[in-house]
Design a protein around this motif. Structure first.
Motif, PDB file in Angstrom:
ATOM      1  N   LEU A  62      -7.482  32.248  -0.302  1.00 29.66           N
ATOM      2  CA  LEU A  62      -7.406  33.292   0.718  1.00 29.66           C
ATOM      3  C   LEU A  62      -7.937  32.796   2.057  1.00 29.66           C
ATOM      4  O   LEU A  62      -7.367  33.090   3.123  1.00 29.66           O
ATOM      5  CB  LEU A  62      -8.191  34.519   0.256  1.00 29.66           C
ATOM      6  N   ILE A  63      -9.019  32.027   2.021  1.00 32.28           N
ATOM      7  CA  ILE A  63      -9.578  31.492   3.264  1.00 32.28           C
ATOM      8  C   ILE A  63      -8.647  30.440   3.859  1.00 32.28           C
ATOM      9  O   ILE A  63      -8.396  30.422   5.081  1.00 32.28           O
ATOM     10  CB  ILE A  63     -10.987  30.912   3.013  1.00 32.28           C
ATOM     11  N   ALA A  64      -8.105  29.570   3.024  1.00 30.42           N
ATOM     12  CA  ALA A  64      -7.201  28.527   3.516  1.00 30.42           C
ATOM     13  C   ALA A  64      -5.972  29.129   4.181  1.00 30.42           C
ATOM     14  O   ALA A  64      -5.469  28.603   5.179  1.00 30.42           O
ATOM     15  CB  ALA A  64      -6.786  27.616   2.365  1.00 30.42           C
ATOM     16  N   SER A  65      -5.493  30.249   3.637  1.00 26.14           N
ATOM     17  CA  SER A  65      -4.292  30.875   4.204  1.00 26.14           C
ATOM     18  C   SER A  65      -4.533  31.434   5.599  1.00 26.14           C
ATOM     19  O   SER A  65      -3.577  31.697   6.341  1.00 26.14           O
ATOM     20  CB  SER A  65      -3.796  31.994   3.281  1.00 26.14           C
ATOM     21  N   ARG A  66      -5.810  31.610   5.979  1.00 27.06           N
ATOM     22  CA  ARG A  66      -6.148  32.153   7.298  1.00 27.06           C
ATOM     23  C   ARG A  66      -6.569  31.071   8.286  1.00 27.06           C
ATOM     24  O   ARG A  66      -6.813  31.360   9.449  1.00 27.06           O
ATOM     25  CB  ARG A  66      -7.289  33.174   7.164  1.00 27.06           C
ATOM     26  N   LEU A  73       1.277  26.085   5.314  1.00 28.97           N
ATOM     27  CA  LEU A  73       1.581  25.846   3.905  1.00 28.97           C
ATOM     28  C   LEU A  73       1.881  27.140   3.175  1.00 28.97           C
ATOM     29  O   LEU A  73       2.618  27.147   2.180  1.00 28.97           O
ATOM     30  CB  LEU A  73       0.407  25.127   3.222  1.00 28.97           C
ATOM     31  N   PHE A  74       1.323  28.242   3.660  1.00 22.34           N
ATOM     32  CA  PHE A  74       1.498  29.541   3.013  1.00 22.34           C
ATOM     33  C   PHE A  74       2.658  30.321   3.625  1.00 22.34           C
ATOM     34  O   PHE A  74       3.166  31.258   3.010  1.00 22.34           O
ATOM     35  CB  PHE A  74       0.218  30.360   3.129  1.00 22.34           C
ATOM     36  N   GLN A  75       3.076  29.945   4.828  1.00 25.41           N
ATOM     37  CA  GLN A  75       4.112  30.685   5.530  1.00 25.41           C
ATOM     38  C   GLN A  75       5.495  30.064   5.379  1.00 25.41           C
ATOM     39  O   GLN A  75       6.504  30.767   5.374  1.00 25.41           O
ATOM     40  CB  GLN A  75       3.760  30.780   7.018  1.00 25.41           C
ATOM     41  N   GLU A  76       5.556  28.739   5.248  1.00 24.18           N
ATOM     42  CA  GLU A  76       6.837  28.046   5.229  1.00 24.18           C
ATOM     43  C   GLU A  76       7.539  28.121   3.878  1.00 24.18           C
ATOM     44  O   GLU A  76       8.749  27.946   3.788  1.00 24.18           O
ATOM     45  CB  GLU A  76       6.636  26.583   5.633  1.00 24.18           C
ATOM     46  N   SER A  77       6.785  28.324   2.809  1.00 27.81           N
ATOM     47  CA  SER A  77       7.385  28.438   1.486  1.00 27.81           C
ATOM     48  C   SER A  77       6.484  29.289   0.602  1.00 27.81           C
ATOM     49  O   SER A  77       5.370  29.662   0.996  1.00 27.81           O
ATOM     50  CB  SER A  77       7.580  27.052   0.853  1.00 27.81           C
ATOM     51  N   ARG A  78       6.970  29.557  -0.596  1.00 25.30           N
ATOM     52  CA  ARG A  78       6.201  30.369  -1.544  1.00 25.30           C
ATOM     53  C   ARG A  78       5.441  29.518  -2.542  1.00 25.30           C
ATOM     54  O   ARG A  78       4.854  30.048  -3.497  1.00 25.30           O
ATOM     55  CB  ARG A  78       7.147  31.321  -2.274  1.00 25.30           C
ATOM     56  N   SER A 195      -1.332  19.286   3.891  1.00 26.62           N
ATOM     57  CA  SER A 195      -0.650  18.884   2.661  1.00 26.62           C
ATOM     58  C   SER A 195      -1.048  19.832   1.537  1.00 26.62           C
ATOM     59  O   SER A 195      -2.240  20.044   1.292  1.00 26.62           O
ATOM     60  CB  SER A 195      -1.031  17.447   2.295  1.00 26.62           C
ATOM     61  N   LEU A 196      -0.058  20.397   0.863  1.00 27.22           N
ATOM     62  CA  LEU A 196      -0.345  21.296  -0.244  1.00 27.22           C
ATOM     63  C   LEU A 196      -1.009  20.538  -1.394  1.00 27.22           C
ATOM     64  O   LEU A 196      -1.924  21.060  -2.035  1.00 27.22           O
ATOM     65  CB  LEU A 196       0.947  21.966  -0.726  1.00 27.22           C
ATOM     66  N   ALA A 197      -0.581  19.312  -1.644  1.00 26.64           N
ATOM     67  CA  ALA A 197      -1.187  18.507  -2.704  1.00 26.64           C
ATOM     68  C   ALA A 197      -2.658  18.248  -2.406  1.00 26.64           C
ATOM     69  O   ALA A 197      -3.517  18.340  -3.297  1.00 26.64           O
ATOM     70  CB  ALA A 197      -0.436  17.189  -2.863  1.00 26.64           C
ATOM     71  N   ALA A 198      -2.972  17.914  -1.151  1.00 31.40           N
ATOM     72  CA  ALA A 198      -4.366  17.671  -0.780  1.00 31.40           C
ATOM     73  C   ALA A 198      -5.191  18.950  -0.893  1.00 31.40           C
ATOM     74  O   ALA A 198      -6.350  18.922  -1.338  1.00 31.40           O
ATOM     75  CB  ALA A 198      -4.444  17.112   0.642  1.00 31.40           C
TER      76      ALA A 198
END
Length: 372
Positions: A62-66, A73-78, A195-198
């Motif tokens: 939740l914090i990362a998404s803000r 990473l949260f807006q460009e894909s699901r 990076s989503l993996a990172a």
């Protein structure tokens, strides 16, 4: 790097603070690990540590998404939200197992559901990591994705047999994969280092570090299946999101080794769990039993049989994890001759630690006394 470190610390802090509450809930619900003949612990211990770890994942997510640096990473894909949803599913299935000891068919069904959820939302293999060539059909890649997720979850579950073992091994492996994913992103994209993996591996490291203080020698709580399956899913998800989607050759020019690193490094990160899992499956199927039939022949059982204490056995498996993970990363940055020297020295030292438990114990006593 500072953003990832911040997210890691959030995951660690929330997990650490929530673990006592998870221990209390486990006691109230009766989610306890009894002392069985194959176990190495000697007292009834609460489970459900994975619930506290999930709290760390949710808070970090939740914090990362803000955070502007990671919000894309949260807006460009699901994919990011799919990973969180799958994590909640496997943790719930694991928590039910921690309480009621579900049969293996039910657990496998829950794990498969989580894997299919990941694939449905795009967290799946799209090509082979070698030169980015797609040689497999979409259906085959889907099956491969589900298989990798299932093996990863069950491998971590199999290795979770000593205090601090699974969390420590996964923290070491997760750190290696984080370094790879972070450097790979910096070398392949000059404008966006997110990076989503990172992110996934940073959170994985964080929840492991937050849980370890409660789970080291004389553990006050076990992570249970709710935790081991959660860790396995997160590592599998981070592997899938990076494998085959960025050309790893850009890490070091024409270095052929870098082409295979997306395959080799996840295997190295999961070296201990996969080795234990593979040996267990062969051993059990060979004797005519289900591969999920529990026994007392895991790697940590064998180390104890060699004369290691529980703490020393954990350190030995930590050492092997470090040798394999660092050894696989080194070729990206240093000449081959130095890599060969590291492997030779590292494997030799790990073998000595493995087969000479008395020497390891003497070394620990000298360290405790402050002697050289």
């Amino acid at each position: 790097m500072r953003i990832y470190l911040f997210v890691l610390l959030v995951a660690a802090a929330v997990t650490y603070l929530c673990t006592p509450a998870a221990r209390l809930v486990a006691r109230r619900l009766g989610a306890m690990t009894a002392v069985r003949s194959r176990d190495v612990h000697d007292s009834v211990t609460p489970r459900l540590g994975g619930v506290a770890m999930l709290a760390g994942v949710v808070a970090a997510w939740l914090i990362a998404s803000r955070i502007p640096f990671l919000s894309g990473l949260f807006q460009e894909s699901r994919q990011a939200w799919a990973i969180l949803a799958a994590a909640i599913v496997v943790c719930l299935v694991g928590a039910l197992d921690d309480k009621w000891d579900l049969d293996w068919v039910t657990k496998l069904a829950g794990q498969t559901l989580a894997a299919l959820l990941l694939a449905w939302q795009g967290v799946q293999f799209t090509s082979l990591p070698i030169f980015g060539i797609t040689l497999l059909s979409p259906l085959t890649l889907l099956v491969l994705t589900v298989l990798v997720v299932l093996v990863s979850m069950n491998a971590v579950n199999f290795v979770d047999g000593l205090d601090g073992l699974a969390a420590g091994v996964m923290a070491i492996g997760g750190t290696a994969f984080f370094v790879y994913a972070y450097i790979l992103t910096r070398n392949t994209d000059t404008t966006d280092y997110s990076s989503l993996a990172a992110l996934v591996t940073a959170v994985l490291i964080g929840i492991c570090l937050g849980f370890l203080p409660h789970n080291l020698t004389r553990a006050r709580i076990f992570m249970g299946d709710s935790g081991s399956m959660l860790l396995g899913l997160l590592l599998a998800a981070s592997t899938i999101t990076v494998t085959g989607k960025i050309d790893p050759a850009q890490l070091s020019g024409a270095d052929l080794f870098a082409q295979f690193l997306p395959i080799l490094l996840p295997i190295g990160v999961m070296f201990i769990p996969i080795l234990d899992f593979g040996l267990a499956v062969v051993r059990r199927v060979g004797s005519g039993r289900s591969p999920f039939h529990a026994d007392a022949m895991h790697l940590h059982h064998r180390l104890l049989a060699l004369g290691h204490t529980k703490a020393d056995a954990v350190l030995v498996l930590y050492a092997w994890s470090v040798v394999v993970c660092v050894g696989l990363l080194l070729p990206v940055w240093v000449p081959a001759r130095y890599v060969v020297v590291f492997w030779a020295v590292g494997v030799l030292l790990a073998l000595v630690l493995t087969f000479d438990p008395l020497n390891l114990r003497r070394g620990r006593r000298r360290t405790d006394r402050g002697e050289p």
